[in-house]
Design an enzyme around this catalytic site. Structure first.
Site, PDB file in Angstrom:
ATOM      1  N   ASN A 149       0.829  -1.204   0.000  1.00  0.00           N
ATOM      2  CA  ASN A 149       0.000   0.000   0.000  1.00  0.00           C
ATOM      3  C   ASN A 149       0.861   1.250   0.000  1.00  0.00           C
ATOM      4  OD1 ASN A 149      -2.617  -1.033  -0.051  1.00  0.00           O
ATOM      5  ND2 ASN A 149      -2.503  -1.552   2.111  1.00  0.00           N
ATOM      6  N   CYS A 170      -4.938  -6.708  -3.753  1.00  0.00           N
ATOM      7  CA  CYS A 170      -5.275  -6.365  -2.375  1.00  0.00           C
ATOM      8  C   CYS A 170      -5.493  -7.634  -1.575  1.00  0.00           C
ATOM      9  CB  CYS A 170      -6.535  -5.506  -2.341  1.00  0.00           C
ATOM     10  SG  CYS A 170      -7.025  -5.046  -0.667  1.00  0.00           S
ATOM     11  N   HIS A 171      -4.728  -7.784  -0.496  1.00  0.00           N
ATOM     12  CA  HIS A 171      -4.844  -8.995   0.320  1.00  0.00           C
ATOM     13  C   HIS A 171      -6.173  -9.031   1.092  1.00  0.00           C
ATOM     14  CE1 HIS A 171      -3.530  -6.166   3.388  1.00  0.00           C
ATOM     15  NE2 HIS A 171      -4.010  -7.003   4.268  1.00  0.00           N
TER      16      HIS A 171
END
Length: 174
Positions: A149, A170-171
């Site tokens: 990020n 995006c995890h």
């Protein structure tokens, strides 16, 4: 996929390393791949590398793991480069939250938007540009899979300023 080379930048991360290694080993399509763990912290890198070897032994996977602190060695001939870094680590993120709070700005998320996201962006853009440029030199056809990020901003800068193909993962979204 037996000839696939996957590089994990931030491979010594105690938070990311074990989960990414586990994900690779649990994916039948990646079995037999070469995975290179790269990190600037040699001690942390060694611990995650040893854990990867144990995971490999426990699963019986044909995946091979290597580790290096030398970026050029890691990237040479890579097919995929997974980036899981936080420039400045948790200490830097603390200032991303504390400085805005000093001015009455409380953030629920300080790593993607708002003042904290802006500070994190400023710290990470030069690092991502360096990674993209190094990928152009050593693995120009590889995909960068960014998990760091602020995800959109960092992925965009690589796509916009280098010839590397990058996508953000995006995890938090499965």
């Amino acid at each position: 996929m037996a000839n696939t080379k996957i590089v994990l930048i931030g491979g010594g991360s105690y938070g990311w390393g074990p989960s990414v290694v586990g994900n690779i080993l649990s994916n039948e399509y990646l079995d037999g791949s070469e995975v290179v763990l790269h990190d600037i912290d040699a001690d942390a890198l060694e611990l995650v590398y040893r854990l990867a070897l144990r995971y490999t032994e426990a699963t019986g996977a044909a995946t091979r793991f290597e580790r290096t602190t030398v970026l050029a060695e890691a990237l040479d001939g890579a097919d995929y480069v997974v980036v899981t870094i936080s420039t400045g680590a948790l200490e830097a993120m603390r200032t991303d939250l504390e400085i805005p709070e000093t001015y009455g700005i409380c953030q629920t998320v300080g790593d993607t938007v708002g003042p904290g996201g802006a500070l994190r962006t400023l710290r990470n853009v030069p690092v991502f540009l360096h990674l993209g440029q190094a990928m152009e030199r050593y693995c120009s056809q590889a995909w960068m899979l960014n998990c760091s990020n602020p995800l959109s901003t960092l992925t965009r800068v690589v796509n916009r300023e280098t010839g590397i193909r990058a996508i953000g993962l995006c995890h938090g979204v499965r």
